[in-house]
Design a protein around this motif. Structure first.
Motif, PDB file in Angstrom:
ATOM      1  N   LEU A  24       0.821  -1.211   0.000  1.00 41.92           N
ATOM      2  CA  LEU A  24       0.000   0.000   0.000  1.00 41.92           C
ATOM      3  C   LEU A  24       0.854   1.259   0.000  1.00 41.92           C
ATOM      4  N   LYS A  25       1.988   1.186   0.677  1.00 43.77           N
ATOM      5  CA  LYS A  25       2.883   2.343   0.730  1.00 43.77           C
ATOM      6  C   LYS A  25       3.484   2.628  -0.635  1.00 43.77           C
ATOM      7  N   GLU A  27      -3.698   4.244   7.752  1.00 42.77           N
ATOM      8  CA  GLU A  27      -3.621   2.958   7.051  1.00 42.77           C
ATOM      9  C   GLU A  27      -2.368   2.171   7.438  1.00 42.77           C
ATOM     10  N   ASP A  28      -1.233   2.831   7.638  1.00 45.48           N
ATOM     11  CA  ASP A  28       0.020   2.131   7.921  1.00 45.48           C
ATOM     12  C   ASP A  28       0.025   1.477   9.302  1.00 45.48           C
ATOM     13  N   VAL A  50      -9.520  -1.714   2.871  1.00 44.84           N
ATOM     14  CA  VAL A  50      -9.225  -0.412   2.256  1.00 44.84           C
ATOM     15  C   VAL A  50     -10.289  -0.010   1.239  1.00 44.84           C
ATOM     16  N   ASP A  51     -10.919  -0.968   0.572  1.00 43.79           N
ATOM     17  CA  ASP A  51     -11.934  -0.644  -0.431  1.00 43.79           C
ATOM     18  C   ASP A  51     -13.199  -0.091   0.217  1.00 43.79           C
ATOM     19  N   GLN A  52     -13.522  -0.517   1.440  1.00 43.07           N
ATOM     20  CA  GLN A  52     -14.693   0.018   2.133  1.00 43.07           C
ATOM     21  C   GLN A  52     -14.513   1.516   2.412  1.00 43.07           C
ATOM     22  N   GLN A  66     -16.223   3.858   7.122  1.00 41.13           N
ATOM     23  CA  GLN A  66     -14.993   4.573   7.465  1.00 41.13           C
ATOM     24  C   GLN A  66     -14.719   4.524   8.987  1.00 41.13           C
ATOM     25  N   HIS A  67     -15.105   3.436   9.560  1.00 46.54           N
ATOM     26  CA  HIS A  67     -14.896   3.278  11.003  1.00 46.54           C
ATOM     27  C   HIS A  67     -13.397   3.266  11.302  1.00 46.54           C
TER      28      HIS A  67
END
Length: 651
Positions: free
Chosen positions: A173-174, A189-190, A198-200, A234-235
């Motif tokens: 992802l980075k 995210e990291d 991540v798609d949600q 986006q919890h």
């Protein structure tokens, strides 16, 4: 790497100017000539071509971003993912050809809230397919990864970051973050141990972007759905984010309009009872929505193959979808569903595609309702697309299909003309033998013709396009030179030895009044016979006055060729004086007194020209012989049988 220089589609023409340029490729519109029409809704072979070159970065060490995008399109097929056509390498540039699409950002401002709702449903279905069936994460959900087809359907693209969930680690992802949409990336995210959600998060950001500036009341449950995206998708804890399959169960994706859309999409999975009830009430339900939205989003589904083959849909839905709404129709006639402008914009192109389908049931359905929508097409569309398909239909072995096709061809004759529909040269072979008293004084056309034209209302409809001239043949020119074998004329026609008579159609004869018709009592009619420099005028009036006295006949001895020419001219001269054969009927003659009929010899101008025979001396015969019969002639037995014939028949 797929393909090479020879993999390029035959007849592909790519536009010079790109419609969109990204970090990895340029998006061009292109056309494939003489290709399958299903590439484009407009039936013109339109496709999209992406051109990209190698990019720097650890993710593109093996293949370029466009090449990876192309490979994923080829591998993961779904109705809501861009349709792959082909790909090839040309020098250092990689080419990808797909169905005709354009970026969502180009058309988003013109999308209605209902269209956006259906579009989000399509993207969500594509993501669910990738997650659950393929086990893949998209990692690039955003407006830039979504494209819109010609019929308004949203398709998922941007598959260059696609990877397995097992490979979705923070390091991956980075590396990909530099080109991902910033708003769709979770800031924390990291630090998350779970990276499969991540798609949600990105989908919730997409919902906020596409509905920005829209009224929450325009779509049912939109306000609740936005709150659901912020609170759940986006919890802060990824493990509490629901699966995307659960999102499809929200009320926002299950209101009436989108339920109709889903039913038509999953029609093969429905029972006959469900389909019968659905198609019986669908038009009443759709009347509550904007007709342009209905046409753009549901037009293709309402005219799909499965819908057109359903018995209930053929009876209760298809006739009203194929028939445009026309305010000129009588109150007793049923109006169509779509207005004429919406019909031309969204439904007409579908019908042109259906005419290319080689299915007997679909073709018969189109032919049955052909008269209701033929006026919508331009002359060029009828000539280049519809007419060739109809001409193909008359060669089928199905008699019912051929009969229906011929009826539809007759509908095209008032629009395109018989020259275009049947082809070949034509000439005027029939004349109008009706009395001119039946002519309409206002229009100058016979009343029966007006009745026929009133049934052919195709001319009454407005056509926005110019008339398309399909033939460059000058009708008046070849009508002047056409050669026609005709039946010999009654006057001297027996002497015509199979020669060709050149005909010219005198259209002015049809406009002559009844008073100009030639009658049997025309005493001024003359027969003019010309041979070289000699002209003989036989006046019928003089011939009638001298009938009771001695009749003097001048006999000309002519050779066979000269006599044939003279009789042909006499036949043509007599033909010119006849307007119509009905004038020869005795019922059409003007009354005249008995005395005039007895004085005039009507057959004086038909007296044959008889060559004077060679004088032969015949022995005296008994005058008491019975001459009561013209056939009672017995030759003298003493005469030589060859004498008097002018040649020796025994040789």
């Amino acid at each position: 790497m797929m393909g090479n220089d020879t993999s390029q589609l035959n007849g592909l023409e790519i536009e010079e100017k790109a419609i969109d340029v990204t970090d990895f490729w340029s998006h061009y519109q292109a056309t494939i000539k003489d290709s399958c029409r299903y590439f484009s809704l407009k039936c013109d072979g339109s496709v999209s071509v992406f051109k990209g070159q190698a990019a720097l970065g650890p993710l593109w060490a093996v293949s370029s971003p466009l090449e990876k995008f192309s490979n994923n399109l080829l591998k993961y097929r779904h109705p809501c993912i861009i349709r792959y056509i082909t790909a090839w390498q040309q020098k250092s540039t990689y080419h990808l050809a797909t169905e005709f699409v354009q970026p969502l950002s180009y058309v988003l401002s013109s999308q209605t809230p209902l269209q956006i709702c259906i579009g989000l449903n399509n993207i969500l279905r594509a993501l669910v397919f990738l997650h659950e069936q393929a086990g893949m994460s998209h990692n690039n959900v955003s407006i830039s990864a979504i494209y819109v087809t010609g019929d308004g359907q949203w398709k998922l693209g941007g598959l260059q970051y696609l990877c397995l969930f097992s490979e979705l680690i923070p390091g991956y992802l980075k590396q990909a973050r530099i080109h991902r949409y910033d708003k769709a990336v979770d800031p924390n995210e990291d630090s998350y141990e779970i990276t499969t959600k991540v798609d949600q998060y990105a989908f919730a950001a997409l919902v906020e972007d596409v509905f920005k500036g829209r009224n929450d009341e325009e779509v049912p449950h939109l306000k609740e759905f936005k709150k659901y995206c912020r609170d759940c998708l986006q919890h802060n804890e990824p493990d509490r984010r629901p699966d995307l399959a659960e999102v499809l169960q929200h009320s926002f994706f299950n209101h009436e309009f989108i339920s109709i859309y889903k039913f038509l999409n999953f029609l093969p999975l429905k029972s006959d009872e469900e389909k019968s009830e659905f198609f019986s009430n669908i038009l009443d339900s759709l009347k509550c929505y904007d007709e342009e939205t209905v046409a753009k989003q549901l037009g293709g589904l309402l005219l799909s193959r499965l819908t057109m083959l359903d018995p209930t849909a053929r009876k209760d839905v298809i006739p009203y979808i194929l028939k445009p709404k026309n305010e000129r129709l009588q109150n007793t006639e049923q109006l169509g569903f779509f207005s004429l402008s919406v019909y031309k914009e969204h439904v007409k192109s579908r019908i042109m595609q259906l005419f290319a389908v080689r299915d007997n049931q679909i073709r018969m359905l189109l032919l049955t309702h052909f008269a209701t929508f033929v006026h919508v097409f331009s002359h060029e569309e009828l000539s280049l697309h519809i007419l060739p398909e109809l001409l193909l239909g008359i060669k089928d072995i199905d008699d019912n299909l051929v009969a229906a096709t011929l009826i539809c061809l007759s509908e095209l004759v008032p629009i395109l003309g018989a020259d275009t529909v049947i082809g070949g040269k034509r000439s005027k072979l029939f004349t109008d033998g009706r009395p001119n008293s039946k002519t309409n004084l206002t229009t100058g056309k016979p009343q029966d013709d007006l009745l026929f034209l009133s049934k052919k209302s195709l001319r009454d409809y407005h056509c926005s396009e110019d008339v398309y001239e399909n033939s460059s043949i000058n009708t008046s020119e070849y009508e002047k030179t056409i050669v026609l074998n005709e039946r010999p004329s009654p006057v001297g026609g027996e002497s015509v030895d199979e020669e060709v008579v050149l005909m010219k159609c005198n259209k002015n004869n049809l406009a002559d009044s009844e008073d100009d018709w030639s009658d049997w009592d025309n005493t001024n009619r003359q027969l003019t016979i010309a041979s070289n420099n000699t002209e003989t005028h036989l006046d019928k009036e003089e011939s009638a006055n001298s009938k009771e006295s001695s009749i003097s006949t001048t006999t000309y001895i002519l050779d066979t060729a000269s006599r044939t020419t003279i009789l042909q001219k006499a036949a043509l001269e007599a033909k010119k004086n006849i307007v119509d054969i009905s004038e020869l009927d005795i019922k059409n003659q003007k009354p005249e007194n008995k005395r005039t009929r007895e004085e005039i010899d009507f057959f004086a101008d038909m007296m044959p020209v008889i060559e004077k025979p060679t004088v032969v001396n015949i022995a005296h015969r008994d005058i008491s012989q019975d001459f009561s019969s013209k056939l009672n002639f017995i030759p003298d037995q003493e005469l030589d049988e060859n004498e008097g014939w002018g040649e020796n028949w025994n040789e």
